[in-house]
Design an enzyme around this catalytic site. Structure first.
Site, PDB file in Angstrom:
ATOM      1  N   HIS A 249       0.801  -1.222   0.000  1.00 45.17           N
ATOM      2  CA  HIS A 249       0.000   0.000   0.000  1.00 45.17           C
ATOM      3  C   HIS A 249       0.841   1.283   0.000  1.00 45.17           C
ATOM      4  O   HIS A 249       0.701   2.135  -0.861  1.00 45.17           O
ATOM      5  CB  HIS A 249      -0.918   0.030   1.234  1.00 45.17           C
ATOM      6  CG  HIS A 249      -1.725  -1.208   1.443  1.00 45.17           C
ATOM      7  ND1 HIS A 249      -2.885  -1.499   0.726  1.00 45.17           N
ATOM      8  CD2 HIS A 249      -1.548  -2.237   2.305  1.00 45.17           C
ATOM      9  CE1 HIS A 249      -3.381  -2.639   1.147  1.00 45.17           C
ATOM     10  NE2 HIS A 249      -2.601  -3.124   2.090  1.00 45.17           N
TER      11      HIS A 249
HETATM   12  O1  RIB Z   1      -4.635  -0.467   5.351  1.00 48.46           O
HETATM   13  C1  RIB Z   1      -3.296  -0.465   4.945  1.00 48.46           C
HETATM   14  C2  RIB Z   1      -2.514   0.549   5.710  1.00 48.46           C
HETATM   15  O2  RIB Z   1      -2.578   0.250   7.113  1.00 48.46           O
HETATM   16  C3  RIB Z   1      -1.024   0.542   5.366  1.00 48.46           C
HETATM   17  O3  RIB Z   1      -0.512   1.831   5.517  1.00 48.46           O
HETATM   18  C4  RIB Z   1      -0.447  -0.379   6.392  1.00 48.46           C
HETATM   19  O4  RIB Z   1       0.941  -0.112   6.620  1.00 48.46           O
HETATM   20  C5  RIB Z   1      -1.265  -0.021   7.600  1.00 48.46           C
HETATM   21  O5  RIB Z   1      -0.712   1.168   8.167  1.00 48.46           O
END
Ligand code: RIB
Ligand code: CA
Length: 319
Positions: A249
């Protein structure tokens, strides 16, 4: 003309934040000014140690400023992971499997640093990227409202237009501190880009990509490959793990700084955050109704291009 993009990265270092940090520190068209840490994937002390470990691993001298250890309002976080399916505490292990840090964090707190930096002459030339809960950003804006006009651009990983990953409605970063997210969205920052799960899930990194990173052989490439392989093996609520690929992500936000075209189906929305719903707490409510008069406060990307994303990481990690 200098094509370099200067940024500050606020994160809750887990595995995908770690890939984002290394890409931000190493890509030739990026200048990582500093990293600020916030409670999220793991408790704050772990986030900070993981962040320092990553920067030490790649020899980066970017300073690390320690931020908030808990959400602005909620008493119940970090909640026992059992509520979140604690049978797989390993998805974000307490400590990243790389050597312990040898560099201490900077003396200032993250909020003090963010205020001082964005009130300085350098502030308006520096993008703020947030890849964890928005507690630090919200606290800085609350303590110094002038920051809303001084932060030129905020890029954040969070939210979802489709289904969430903590609940059917909420994505983790927003869910951890929904009041902070609501405050940030309503602060009046002129240029906000949201990279939600819809985008990150559409551009997964595969085992074959990890093989290619291993072939590069640099510390960042090898570490990223290991972190991503771990996400594939340990991933439970991430789509694609059964096919050997997984969203990374946070690093997608960094790719966007160099290759804006990596984000697709980008639209302008009036975005706010649900802070009271029983079933919908932490939902990013994205209004795009043509007749809505609510100010559109963010660009939201609903898809991303995996090939551009992987090429960006390759360019960042090569010797
Ligand atoms: O939902 C994904 C996010 O939540 C990413 O940034 C992961 O590292 C967690 O922080
Ligand atoms: Ca994160």
């Amino acid at each position: 003309m200098d094509m370099t993009t200067r940024l500050i990265l606020d994160c809750d270092t887990g595995t995908d934040d770690a890939v984002a940090i290394m890409a931000a520190a190493l890509h030739p068209l990026l200048d990582l000014v500093a990293v600020t840490t916030v409670n999220g994937n793991v408790p704050l002390a772990n986030v900070t140690e993981n962040t320092l470990r990553v920067l030490d691993l790649i020899g980066s001298k970017a300073p690390v400023y320690v931020g908030a250890s808990r959400p602005m309002m909620r008493e119940d976080f970090p909640i026992p992971r059992g509520i979140l399916g604690g049978d797989d505490p390993g998805f974000h292990p307490p400590y990243l499997d790389i050597p312990p840090s040898t560099t201490p964090p900077a003396a200032w707190t993250a909020v003090a640093f963010l205020i001082d930096y964005y009130l300085s002459d350098a502030g308006p030339d520096t993008v703020l990227v947030a890849t964890g809960p928005l507690t630090n950003v919200a606290l800085a804006l609350a303590a110094e409202p002038r920051l809303a006009a001084r932060i030129p651009r905020l890029v954040l990983m969070g939210g979802a237009r489709g289904w969430g990953n903590v609940t059917q409605s909420a994505e983790f970063n927003i869910w951890v501190d929904p009041e902070a997210a609501e405050r940030v969205m309503n602060a009046g920052i002129a240029d906000v880009t949201i990279v939600p799960l819809d985008a990150t899930h559409s551009a997964p990194i595969s085992l074959a990509d990890c093989d290619a990173f291993d072939a590069i052989g640099t510390p960042a490439a090898l570490a990223s490959s290991a972190f991503i392989r771990h996400r594939i093996v340990a991933g439970r609520d991430e789509p694609g793990v059964e096919t050997g690929e997984v969203p990374v992500h946070d690093a997608l936000c960094i790719a966007y700084l160099v290759h804006p075209e990596v984000l697709q189906e980008v639209g302008e929305y009036a975005v706010t955050v649900e802070t009271r719903g029983h079933h919908t707490l932490g939902e990013t409510v994205m209004d795009a109704r043509p007749w809505s008069t609510t100010p559109r406060n963010a660009k939201v990307a609903l898809r991303a291009n995996a090939q551009i994303f992987v090429q960006f990481l390759t360019d960042a990690f090569r010797p």
